[in-house]
Design a protein around this motif. Structure first.
Motif, PDB file in Angstrom:
ATOM      1  N   GLY A 220       0.836  -1.197   0.000  1.00 57.70           N
ATOM      2  CA  GLY A 220       0.000   0.000   0.000  1.00 57.70           C
ATOM      3  C   GLY A 220       0.866   1.239   0.000  1.00 57.70           C
ATOM      4  N   LEU A 221       0.241   2.390   0.107  1.00 56.58           N
ATOM      5  CA  LEU A 221       0.970   3.653   0.103  1.00 56.58           C
ATOM      6  C   LEU A 221       1.877   3.758   1.322  1.00 56.58           C
ATOM      7  N   THR A 222       3.029   4.392   1.146  1.00 62.30           N
ATOM      8  CA  THR A 222       3.943   4.617   2.262  1.00 62.30           C
ATOM      9  C   THR A 222       3.351   5.650   3.211  1.00 62.30           C
ATOM     10  N   ASP A 223       3.845   5.653   4.432  1.00 61.79           N
ATOM     11  CA  ASP A 223       3.357   6.613   5.422  1.00 61.79           C
ATOM     12  C   ASP A 223       3.621   8.060   4.992  1.00 61.79           C
ATOM     13  N   PRO A 224       4.826   8.409   4.482  1.00 66.61           N
ATOM     14  CA  PRO A 224       5.030   9.787   4.018  1.00 66.61           C
ATOM     15  C   PRO A 224       4.082  10.178   2.889  1.00 66.61           C
ATOM     16  N   CYS A 225       3.758   9.222   2.025  1.00 65.40           N
ATOM     17  CA  CYS A 225       2.825   9.522   0.931  1.00 65.40           C
ATOM     18  C   CYS A 225       1.430   9.803   1.483  1.00 65.40           C
ATOM     19  N   VAL A 226       0.992   9.009   2.444  1.00 67.07           N
ATOM     20  CA  VAL A 226      -0.324   9.220   3.061  1.00 67.07           C
ATOM     21  C   VAL A 226      -0.357  10.573   3.767  1.00 67.07           C
ATOM     22  N   ARG A 227       0.734  10.928   4.443  1.00 64.57           N
ATOM     23  CA  ARG A 227       0.796  12.214   5.140  1.00 64.57           C
ATOM     24  C   ARG A 227       0.695  13.371   4.141  1.00 64.57           C
ATOM     25  N   ALA A 228       1.386  13.232   3.015  1.00 64.79           N
ATOM     26  CA  ALA A 228       1.329  14.281   1.995  1.00 64.79           C
ATOM     27  C   ALA A 228      -0.082  14.400   1.425  1.00 64.79           C
ATOM     28  N   LEU A 229      -0.711  13.277   1.152  1.00 61.24           N
ATOM     29  CA  LEU A 229      -2.070  13.302   0.605  1.00 61.24           C
ATOM     30  C   LEU A 229      -3.068  13.842   1.630  1.00 61.24           C
ATOM     31  N   ARG A 230      -2.814  13.602   2.911  1.00 59.84           N
ATOM     32  CA  ARG A 230      -3.707  14.151   3.943  1.00 59.84           C
ATOM     33  C   ARG A 230      -3.643  15.682   3.917  1.00 59.84           C
ATOM     34  N   ARG A 231      -2.434  16.233   3.789  1.00 62.73           N
ATOM     35  CA  ARG A 231      -2.310  17.692   3.695  1.00 62.73           C
ATOM     36  C   ARG A 231      -3.028  18.225   2.460  1.00 62.73           C
ATOM     37  N   ILE A 232      -2.848  17.549   1.327  1.00 69.14           N
ATOM     38  CA  ILE A 232      -3.497  17.978   0.089  1.00 69.14           C
ATOM     39  C   ILE A 232      -5.014  17.934   0.240  1.00 69.14           C
ATOM     40  N   PHE A 233      -5.513  16.873   0.867  1.00 69.62           N
ATOM     41  CA  PHE A 233      -6.958  16.740   1.071  1.00 69.62           C
ATOM     42  C   PHE A 233      -7.486  17.902   1.923  1.00 69.62           C
ATOM     43  N   ILE A 234      -6.778  18.211   3.008  1.00 65.60           N
ATOM     44  CA  ILE A 234      -7.214  19.290   3.899  1.00 65.60           C
ATOM     45  C   ILE A 234      -7.196  20.632   3.178  1.00 65.60           C
ATOM     46  N   LEU A 235      -6.166  20.869   2.362  1.00 62.78           N
ATOM     47  CA  LEU A 235      -6.099  22.119   1.604  1.00 62.78           C
ATOM     48  C   LEU A 235      -7.247  22.229   0.610  1.00 62.78           C
ATOM     49  N   CYS A 236      -7.640  21.106   0.018  1.00 67.05           N
ATOM     50  CA  CYS A 236      -8.726  21.118  -0.971  1.00 67.05           C
ATOM     51  C   CYS A 236     -10.104  21.185  -0.304  1.00 67.05           C
ATOM     52  N   ASP A 237     -10.184  20.715   0.938  1.00 65.95           N
ATOM     53  CA  ASP A 237     -11.454  20.740   1.678  1.00 65.95           C
ATOM     54  C   ASP A 237     -11.648  22.145   2.261  1.00 65.95           C
ATOM     55  N   GLN A 238     -12.023  23.070   1.402  1.00 66.61           N
ATOM     56  CA  GLN A 238     -12.050  24.481   1.786  1.00 66.61           C
ATOM     57  C   GLN A 238     -13.085  24.787   2.860  1.00 66.61           C
ATOM     58  N   ASP A 239     -14.216  24.090   2.871  1.00 64.21           N
ATOM     59  CA  ASP A 239     -15.229  24.349   3.900  1.00 64.21           C
ATOM     60  C   ASP A 239     -14.996  23.521   5.160  1.00 64.21           C
ATOM     61  N   MET A 240     -13.916  22.709   5.165  1.00 63.60           N
ATOM     62  CA  MET A 240     -13.470  21.960   6.348  1.00 63.60           C
ATOM     63  C   MET A 240     -14.574  21.079   6.929  1.00 63.60           C
ATOM     64  N   ASP A 241     -15.338  20.426   6.037  1.00 64.33           N
ATOM     65  CA  ASP A 241     -16.397  19.527   6.510  1.00 64.33           C
ATOM     66  C   ASP A 241     -15.996  18.058   6.424  1.00 64.33           C
ATOM     67  N   GLY A 242     -14.728  17.793   6.109  1.00 67.03           N
ATOM     68  CA  GLY A 242     -14.236  16.423   6.106  1.00 67.03           C
ATOM     69  C   GLY A 242     -14.503  15.641   4.840  1.00 67.03           C
ATOM     70  N   ALA A 243     -14.962  16.319   3.790  1.00 70.12           N
ATOM     71  CA  ALA A 243     -15.225  15.634   2.519  1.00 70.12           C
ATOM     72  C   ALA A 243     -15.083  16.627   1.377  1.00 70.12           C
TER      73      ALA A 243
END
Length: 676
Positions: free
Chosen positions: A222-245
């Protein structure tokens, strides 16, 4: 043609590459989500070394790629062959290095392997023994040479394979790929029919520009831990209304940002439908959740489209190590070694807000798990290792206070501004990165002007072994005194907020210098440049301890005079709860008087009596001219400077007097001439 000559391939058309043949599960790919490739870094050329047993088709493979035809005859070893930059979508040229297979030329082959960016390892599809040689000789040989380049296993002469012995590539290579994780792709080709010849070198190029290793964990599949961490940051940046989706609009904005192409409503529906089938928690009533986001990106990787996942990561500033690129980190450059970097008010305000946000139970502290959650979007928690671990104030339960939190950031900014700025961005700082840090005024200028505007002060703590240096650091952090002595073998830090007169708040950083390391540190001319105050601790009940600290004081003062970094100094008489040694007390008082600095500060950390020593250190840093030692040499220099200054003033005065007298005589002469 000499072996040192090179061949330039004249082809100018681009090669269209189909889905890679890789040993990954087959997962449907959403065409709308597959964007243009983005090369990893500013590469001018990628070197591809082709190795393998003799007769497996190495040279023929290179010649077929260069000429787009099957060569009837080729020399044993071809010279380096350059493919044009516009051959593949990444627009990066390749240099193909054909290597000899003979044992006699092993040295030359080894040198080429060490210089290679990627390795193409060949076997002959019609010779099973050549495939066995990959795991018994070639791959162990690469490890023996410590070749770090990714490996592409290529089966040549596919057209000659016995039809009665057909086996799938997956069944053939699964074991070898599990045993040797440096293999990123396996492919079979035919130089006679040109079948998948361009694909071989496309995979070689992609292994360098879009590497698999930083993204994929072979053990967990599966994805490496650093990759998951990077994608988590990207997801949060894209989730502009901060509703978790990610709703449809946010998902489309993500697509446009990364691939310059919008998603059609029907495509969004298809994406969410497939995700929901595979990961039920990946979609909710709002849109794509983080597990769903991870699944979509993992799908591209398992499909072999590493370039697609890298396009996402690079769009958000990541390099091949899954850390922010330098161009995303505009760290201000210091022009002098006695300058330092501090957080701006804007950055400190952001950190205050982050602390309040994380402190969900409003107890004014953060639990270790809450701090770890803070750095979930960073490659790793920067405070888990030295010098930051245990360098800030914490409660008995290991919770960090707001003062400790801000002090920890101040310490990281002082020691590693780039790391500090990167982590600010990782945890969600959206302001202008260039406005998060600022350079302080030179310490030498502060001392000349007898004032400073610094908010963070660094104090070097010197002293003999068992003098009480560590106790001074621990007391700053509010830790209880311990009678257990643990020798300090490496430098350690302590940082905390100090309140001055209940109004001003400064951050004090204590840097403990092990006694044995001083000679090595003094060999560096700029050692004292970053020091605001030098503190010398001695055990007031031990004469040897005082003599050692006095010796350290003399060496540091001398070093400051020689290098120009004259530093404010304080002497601390520790362990005042023990019976003081009168001779050491008197001598220390005499030495401080001779140097023109404040008398020793007596403290007892065991009794909790710090004599307000931390405020005194800050005061010495804010008024540096009052605590800089005056030696006989510095006094003579000062006297000579004052004498020269007085002489200059006298000469200027005399010159002005002469000029005035001359002017008076000229006016008198003119007056007499007029009267006459």
């Amino acid at each position: 043609m000499n072996s040192s000559d090179s061949i330039d391939c004249p082809k100018t058309h681009r090669v269209s590459i189909p889905t890679p043949l890789q040993i990954f599960s087959s997962v449907p790919c959403f065409p709308a989500m597959v964007g243009p490739f983005s090369a990893g870094g500013d590469r001018r050329v990628v070197r591809v070394a082709i190795v393998g047993d003799g007769g497996t088709g190495k040279s023929t493979l290179v010649a077929a790629m260069a000429s787009e035809s099957f060569p009837e005859s080729v020399p044993p070893v071809l010279p380096p062959t350059r493919l044009p930059h516009n051959l593949y979508p990444d627009s990066v040229p390749l240099t193909l290095i054909d290597t000899p297979s003979s044992f006699e030329k092993q040295g030359a082959r080894s040198e080429e392997l060490k210089r290679a960016d990627t390795v193409v390892l060949t076997y002959a599809c019609d010779e099973p023994l050549s495939f066995e040689r990959l795991s018994t000789y070639w791959l162990p040989e690469l490890r023996k040479l410590e070749v770090k380049a990714p490996v592409i296993v290529v089966g040549c002469k596919l057209d000659l394979r016995n039809e009665n012995q057909l086996v799938s590539l997956e069944s053939l290579t699964t074991n070898i790929m599990q045993q040797f994780t440096e293999i990123v792709t396996c492919v079979e080709c035919s130089a006679v029919t040109l079948f998948q010849v361009p694909e071989v070198f496309y995979f070689a190029l992609k292994a360098v520009l879009h590497p698999v290793d930083p993204l994929f964990d072979y053990k967990r599949h599966g994805l490496t831990d650093p990759c998951v961490r990077a994608l988590r940051r990207i997801f949060i940046l894209c989730d502009q209304d901060m509703d978790g989706a990610l709703n449809d609009e946010e998902l489309n904005e993500f697509q446009v940002k990364c691939f310059n192409a919008a998603l059609q409503p029907s495509e969004i529906v298809k994406v969410k439908s497939i995700v929901q089938q595979k990961v039920p928690a990946g979609v909710n009533s709002v849109g794509l959740t983080f597990p769903g986001f991870i699944y979509v990106n993992n799908m591209f990787l398992q499909k072999g489209r590493t370039e697609t996942l890298w396009a996402v990561l690079r769009k958000f500033g990541y390099d091949n190590d899954l850390k922010l690129r330098d161009d995303f980190l505009p760290v201000p450059s210091m022009h002098a070694s006695d300058q330092s970097v501090e957080l701006t008010c804007e950055a400190v305000e952001f950190l205050n807000d982050i602390f309040q946000l994380l402190d969900t139970d409003k107890d004014l502290t953060l639990r270790p798990a809450e701090v770890d959650n803070l750095f979930d979007t960073a490659p790793e928690s920067p405070w888990n290792n030295a010098p930051y671990k245990d360098a800030a104030e914490k409660t008995d339960m290991g919770y960090i206070s707001l003062n400790g939190f801000l002090s920890q950031w101040a310490l990281m900014t002082l020691l590693d501004p780039k790391l500090s700025l990167a982590n600010l961005i990782y945890i969600g700082y959206k302001g202008n990165p260039a406005a998060a840090l600022h350079i302080t005024r030179k310490r030498s200028l502060n001392r000349k002007k007898q004032t400073t505007k610094r908010n963070v002060f660094q104090c070097y703590v010197f002293g003999s072994k068992q003098a009480g240096k560590s106790a001074l650091l621990y007391s700053l952090l509010g830790r209880p005194f311990s009678n257990n002595y643990v020798p300090t073998t490496v430098e350690q830090y302590a940082a905390n907020v100090i309140e001055l007169k209940g109004v001003t708040r400064k951050i004090l950083i204590l840097r403990e210098i092990p006694e044995d390391r001083l000679p090595e540190l003094l060999s560096n001319q700029d050692f004292l440049a970053a020091c605001d105050v030098a503190v010398f601790v001695y055990d007031s009940s031990d004469e040897y301890s005082w003599k050692k600290s006095r010796d350290l004081l003399e060496k540091v003062v001398k070093h400051g005079e020689l290098t120009g970094y004259r530093t404010p100094c304080l002497v601390i008489a520790a362990k005042d709860d023990l019976s003081p040694l009168p001779r050491a007390v008197l001598d220390s008082f005499k030495v401080t008087q001779e140097l023109g600095i404040k008398a020793p500060v007596h403290v007892s950390m065991k009794l909790g009596d710090s004599s307000n020593v931390y405020n005194k250190i800050i005061n010495a840093a804010e008024n540096p001219h009052l605590s800089i030692p005056e030696t006989e040499i510095s006094r003579r220099k000062k006297q000579n400077h004052q004498f020269h200054r007085s002489l200059i003033f006298a000469l200027v005065g005399a010159a002005m007097a002469v000029a005035g007298l001359t002017a008076c005589r000229v006016r008198a002469a003119k007056k007499n001439a007029t009267t006459a």
